[in-house]
Design an enzyme around this catalytic site. Structure first.
Site, PDB file in Angstrom:
ATOM      1  N   GLU A  17      -2.555   6.304   2.181  1.00 50.49           N
ATOM      2  CA  GLU A  17      -1.869   5.590   2.152  1.00 50.49           C
ATOM      3  C   GLU A  17      -3.455   5.271   3.405  1.00 50.49           C
ATOM      4  O   GLU A  17      -3.150   5.749   4.401  1.00 50.49           O
ATOM      5  CB  GLU A  17      -1.065   5.245   2.660  1.00 50.49           C
ATOM      6  N   LYS A  33       0.725  -1.199   0.058  1.00 52.77           N
ATOM      7  CA  LYS A  33      -0.124   0.136  -0.047  1.00 52.77           C
ATOM      8  C   LYS A  33       1.052   1.072   0.079  1.00 52.77           C
ATOM      9  O   LYS A  33       0.515   2.656  -0.990  1.00 52.77           O
ATOM     10  CB  LYS A  33      -0.820  -0.329   1.025  1.00 52.77           C
ATOM     11  N   THR A  34       1.928   1.494   0.579  1.00 52.57           N
ATOM     12  CA  THR A  34       2.539   2.086   0.793  1.00 52.57           C
ATOM     13  C   THR A  34       3.513   2.080  -1.178  1.00 52.57           C
ATOM     14  O   THR A  34       3.245   3.876  -1.904  1.00 52.57           O
ATOM     15  CB  THR A  34       4.084   2.545   2.019  1.00 52.57           C
TER      16      THR A  34
END
Length: 453
Positions: free
Chosen positions: A158, A115-116
């Protein structure tokens, strides 16, 4: 803009909290904070006019406004208790982030892995499109202020699925990279989900509240979580695909297709299959949002990674030292596969993160570490969790040895001295984990620099 609010952030040194502080101040709010261990982030915030108090004290609280707390701050902390007594609103970071996202067009990325990077890739694509996005991620990004890019365009964030309050952070376009068993069943961590079923229910609720959804069509068991109209991406399935992918030690190339139509070539300068999948997620979200292919191509080519995601730290005795945040077996495996494309001899220093995760995945960690030519396992970084009898770094190393992996347990100083003595040209030394193992790699490189000088 809404009426300015006074915010005080506890735990402001953390990359997520400091990014939130930057964003709130950029939007015209009055912001200050405090932290037990002020460091580089606090210095950067100070330069931007955000006061950071050392330590925690009720005296830091404003007369009115909002107290924002990290999940590490317990309910009975004196500063939280005093805030409630004074009638201040108390929010978790995810709740403050939810308010920020609700005030503008927004995109959010969640999932167990990626996700980052996916969020930062999306930011790069929006920048290439000239959209001036505000981007908030949980890592340092080159060109950002820590984990924040400040802009007046859409807001991209995020969204940490480990926090059971995360469905409150509603977005217009939601991206789900994947979903595995992690951050669950931790009874001493009330912010976590109590079961995998609870996590999946929360993800389904978050997706259902979004206007549009993009998901990993290659990942198993996601279909039942999706609202109607969700768009899939993947190497084997989905409307957005990577056709004819090819990999080099430092990146990859593929033809991006959308609903069976070829859009053109995409080249990445970050390595590994997992980063290609992250790029597909970002590309799919950009297409759904309406951005053109040239911006996707340009943004993904410009993206050079984030802090602690296979980050090159430096060299020692001809060996390259990298650092990575991987702390789940799937991430450890993906990162080591990437490392094997680059290094002649891959030597990993792995620091397990949290006792509960180590107990649950000890066998899988051991299997993943077998991909390295040599594995050094440090003691568990507890992150506030109490020890579990019989669970620790030595257990992971012993399990890895039983599976045939060249693994051994070492104390921190022993591992540092051993690497200093044995580093050779062609080695790829990789520090890995979500704790403070990154300091070991930097200590190794810094000593080499001081000797060279």
């Amino acid at each position: 803009m809404t009426k300015p609010i006074r915010y005080h952030l506890m735990g402001i040194e953390g990359v997520g909290m400091s990014a939130l502080a930057e964003a709130l101040a950029f939007l015209g709010h009055a912001v200050d904070g405090c932290d037990l261990h002020p460091g580089p982030a606090s210095q950067r915030l100070g330069q931007a006019g955000i006061v950071v108090h050392p330590g925690h004290d009720p005296e830091h609280l404003p007369e009115h406004g909002v107290l924002v707390v990290s999940n590490a701050v317990p309910e009975d902390h004196p500063e939280r208790v005093a805030a409630r007594q004074q009638g201040l609103r108390v929010q978790k970071r995810i709740q403050a982030l939810a308010g920020l996202l609700a005030a503008a067009p927004s995109l959010g990325v969640t999932g167990t892995h990626g996700k980052t990077t996916t969020t930062a890739m999306l930011g790069a694509i929006f920048q290439a499109a000239g959209a001036d996005p505000m981007v908030l991620v949980g890592a340092r990004v080159p060109g950002y202020r820590g984990g924040a890019r400040l802009g007046k365009g859409p807001r991209i964030a995020e969204i940490d699925e480990s926090d059971r309050h995360f469905p409150e952070a509603r977005v217009d376009l939601a991206v789900l990279t994947n979903l595995e068993d992690d951050h669950v069943g931790a009874g001493d961590r009330p912010t976590y989900h109590q079961s995998q079923a609870a996590l999946r229910e929360a993800v389904g609720r978050w997706l259902g509240a979004a206007g549009q959804v993009v998901f990993n069509a290659d990942w198993p068991d996601l279909t039942e979580l999706l609202p109607p109209g969700a768009l899939g991406f993947g190497l084997a399935r989905g409307e957005v695909r990577a056709q004819d992918p090819s990999f080099t030690p430092w990146g990859s190339r593929f033809t991006l297709t959308y609903r069976g139509r070829s859009l053109g070539l995409v080249e990445l300068r970050v390595p590994g299959r997992h980063n290609l999948e992250n790029a597909l997620a970002a590309a799919a979200a950009a297409l759904v949002y309406g951005l053109p292919y040239p911006a996707i191509r340009e943004g993904l080519f410009a993206f050079r990674g984030t802090g602690r995601r296979f980050e090159l730290v430096g060299e020692v005795a001809g060996a390259r030292v990298y650092d990575d945040y991987a702390h789940h077996p799937t991430e450890v495996e993906a990162t080591l596969k990437t490392a094997r494309r680059i290094g002649k001899r891959v030597r990993v220093v792995f620091q397990p993160h949290r006792y509960l995760r180590t107990a649950r995945f000890a066998d899988r960690f051991a299997q993943a570490l077998a991909l390295a030519d040599e594995a050094i396992v440090l003691e568990v970084y507890p992150a506030g969790e109490p020890p579990i009898p019989g669970v620790g770094g030595a257990q992971v190393a012993e399990t890895a040895r039983r599976l045939g992996a060249p693994a051994r347990y070492m104390e921190w100083d022993e591992a540092l001295a051993y690497l200093r003595q044995t580093a050779q040209p062609g080695d790829l030394i990789l520090t890995m984990g979500a704790g403070d193992v990154w300091k070991l790699g930097r200590a190794l490189v810094e000593e080499a620099r001081s000797v060279w000088k």
